[in-house]
Write a protein that holds these residues in place. Structure first.
Motif, PDB file in Angstrom:
ATOM      1  N   UNK A  79     -14.193  -0.653  15.407  1.00 27.52           N
ATOM      2  CA  UNK A  79     -12.900   0.011  15.282  1.00 27.52           C
ATOM      3  C   UNK A  79     -13.026   1.538  15.292  1.00 27.52           C
ATOM      4  N   UNK A  80     -14.261   2.034  15.283  1.00 28.13           N
ATOM      5  CA  UNK A  80     -14.461   3.492  15.331  1.00 28.13           C
ATOM      6  C   UNK A  80     -13.883   4.029  16.636  1.00 28.13           C
ATOM      7  N   UNK A  81     -13.147   5.120  16.529  1.00 32.75           N
ATOM      8  CA  UNK A  81     -12.569   5.741  17.718  1.00 32.75           C
ATOM      9  C   UNK A  81     -11.269   5.109  18.184  1.00 32.75           C
ATOM     10  N   UNK A  82     -10.834   4.025  17.546  1.00 32.54           N
ATOM     11  CA  UNK A  82      -9.577   3.360  17.912  1.00 32.54           C
ATOM     12  C   UNK A  82      -8.456   4.027  17.122  1.00 32.54           C
ATOM     13  N   UNK A  83      -7.331   4.279  17.766  1.00 31.67           N
ATOM     14  CA  UNK A  83      -6.203   4.924  17.083  1.00 31.67           C
ATOM     15  C   UNK A  83      -5.794   4.090  15.865  1.00 31.67           C
ATOM     16  N   UNK A  84      -5.274   4.751  14.820  1.00 32.21           N
ATOM     17  CA  UNK A  84      -4.863   4.004  13.619  1.00 32.21           C
ATOM     18  C   UNK A  84      -3.856   2.897  13.932  1.00 32.21           C
ATOM     19  N   UNK A  85      -2.901   3.172  14.820  1.00 31.41           N
ATOM     20  CA  UNK A  85      -1.878   2.165  15.143  1.00 31.41           C
ATOM     21  C   UNK A  85      -2.510   0.928  15.771  1.00 31.41           C
ATOM     22  N   UNK A  86      -3.409   1.129  16.736  1.00 29.50           N
ATOM     23  CA  UNK A  86      -4.055  -0.015  17.381  1.00 29.50           C
ATOM     24  C   UNK A  86      -4.987  -0.719  16.396  1.00 29.50           C
ATOM     25  N   UNK A  87      -5.677   0.044  15.555  1.00 31.44           N
ATOM     26  CA  UNK A  87      -6.556  -0.549  14.542  1.00 31.44           C
ATOM     27  C   UNK A  87      -5.749  -1.475  13.630  1.00 31.44           C
ATOM     28  N   UNK A  88      -4.544  -1.049  13.245  1.00 31.14           N
ATOM     29  CA  UNK A  88      -3.689  -1.882  12.391  1.00 31.14           C
ATOM     30  C   UNK A  88      -3.351  -3.200  13.084  1.00 31.14           C
ATOM     31  N   UNK A  89      -2.957  -3.111  14.371  1.00 29.04           N
ATOM     32  CA  UNK A  89      -2.599  -4.328  15.109  1.00 29.04           C
ATOM     33  C   UNK A  89      -3.812  -5.233  15.307  1.00 29.04           C
ATOM     34  N   UNK A  90      -4.970  -4.656  15.600  1.00 26.68           N
ATOM     35  CA  UNK A  90      -6.182  -5.467  15.765  1.00 26.68           C
ATOM     36  C   UNK A  90      -6.521  -6.192  14.464  1.00 26.68           C
ATOM     37  N   UNK A  91      -6.400  -5.492  13.340  1.00 20.89           N
ATOM     38  CA  UNK A  91      -6.647  -6.127  12.040  1.00 20.89           C
ATOM     39  C   UNK A  91      -5.643  -7.243  11.782  1.00 20.89           C
ATOM     40  N   UNK A  92      -4.384  -6.999  12.127  1.00 19.64           N
ATOM     41  CA  UNK A  92      -3.369  -8.044  11.938  1.00 19.64           C
ATOM     42  C   UNK A  92      -3.686  -9.261  12.804  1.00 19.64           C
ATOM     43  N   UNK A  93      -3.989  -9.013  14.075  1.00 22.44           N
ATOM     44  CA  UNK A  93      -4.269 -10.123  14.994  1.00 22.44           C
ATOM     45  C   UNK A  93      -5.507 -10.911  14.564  1.00 22.44           C
ATOM     46  N   UNK A  94      -6.518 -10.216  14.071  1.00 21.61           N
ATOM     47  CA  UNK A  94      -7.754 -10.885  13.688  1.00 21.61           C
ATOM     48  C   UNK A  94      -7.641 -11.571  12.326  1.00 21.61           C
ATOM     49  N   UNK A  95      -6.948 -10.933  11.363  1.00 19.91           N
ATOM     50  CA  UNK A  95      -7.000 -11.418   9.984  1.00 19.91           C
ATOM     51  C   UNK A  95      -5.657 -11.791   9.376  1.00 19.91           C
ATOM     52  N   UNK A  96      -4.560 -11.600  10.114  1.00 16.81           N
ATOM     53  CA  UNK A  96      -3.227 -11.844   9.565  1.00 16.81           C
ATOM     54  C   UNK A  96      -3.024 -13.221   8.988  1.00 16.81           C
ATOM     55  N   UNK A  97      -3.612 -14.229   9.602  1.00 14.43           N
ATOM     56  CA  UNK A  97      -3.448 -15.593   9.111  1.00 14.43           C
ATOM     57  C   UNK A  97      -4.433 -15.960   8.021  1.00 14.43           C
ATOM     58  N   UNK A  98      -5.378 -15.066   7.738  1.00 12.89           N
ATOM     59  CA  UNK A  98      -6.433 -15.378   6.770  1.00 12.89           C
ATOM     60  C   UNK A  98      -6.246 -14.682   5.432  1.00 12.89           C
ATOM     61  N   UNK A  99      -5.463 -13.617   5.415  1.00 13.25           N
ATOM     62  CA  UNK A  99      -5.323 -12.808   4.202  1.00 13.25           C
ATOM     63  C   UNK A  99      -3.873 -12.806   3.734  1.00 13.25           C
TER      64      UNK A  99
END
Length: 172
Positions: A79-99
């Motif tokens: 996630x280094x170098x990824x914009x905060x907005x995209x980082x948020x969406x990537x985290x949601x897509x990867x972990x949204x159903x787990x947390x």
């Protein structure tokens, strides 16, 4: 590509001007390794001139690949170098159903759009009919990949048997 073409071409009607066409962005989200030799969780493909990539033919086609594989393996360094907005969406897509909602709100730094998606996921998850559909989707996915593995093993066995036959023919 088919989805992009279908969406883009649906804008074309007799008498329309090409310059009024709107850009269509295709977003592909994968949980598996794709383009293995390329690093990054966000890959963007565009129409560019091969020898002069600074020349973009059109901005009407962009395909964005969001690769969750490394995140799901616990590699948050991607996630280094990824914009905060995209980082948020990537985290949601990867972990949204787990947390849970509280943990997700910390991970996505209370980003309003992502938090709206988290709330919708919570609503979806609390609906018994939707949970049942998700259960069936997971079962289908397990059976699909199991079938692929079985077909691969069968194909390898057939190939090995044919190779043995050919070897015997050559010896005689």
């Amino acid at each position: 590509m088919f989805g992009w073409v279908d969406t883009f071409s649906a804008q074309l009607h007799a008498g329309n001007e090409y310059r009024k066409l709107k850009s269509v962005y295709c977003i592909v989200i994968t949980e598996f390794r794709i383009f293995g030799k390329v690093d990054g969780v966000h890959l963007v493909f565009e129409l560019r001139e091969r020898n002069h990539p600074e020349f973009v033919l059109s901005n009407h086609l962009q395909m964005h690949f969001l690769r969750l594989y490394e995140l799901l393996q616990g590699r948050l360094d991607v996630l280094k170098g990824v914009s905060p907005e995209l980082r948020h969406w990537l985290n949601f897509l990867a972990f949204g159903g787990l947390k849970g909602e509280e943990e997700m709100s910390q991970i996505v730094e209370n980003d309003p759009l992502v938090m709206e998606a988290v709330a919708e996921l919570q609503r979806f998850s609390s609906d018994p009919q939707m949970r049942e559909l998700e259960r069936w989707r997971k079962l289908w996915k397990l059976e699909y990949y199991s079938g692929l593995e079985a077909a691969k093993e069968e194909g390898e066995a057939i190939g090995e048997a044919r190779g043995m036959e050919k070897g015997m023919e050559i010896r005689h």
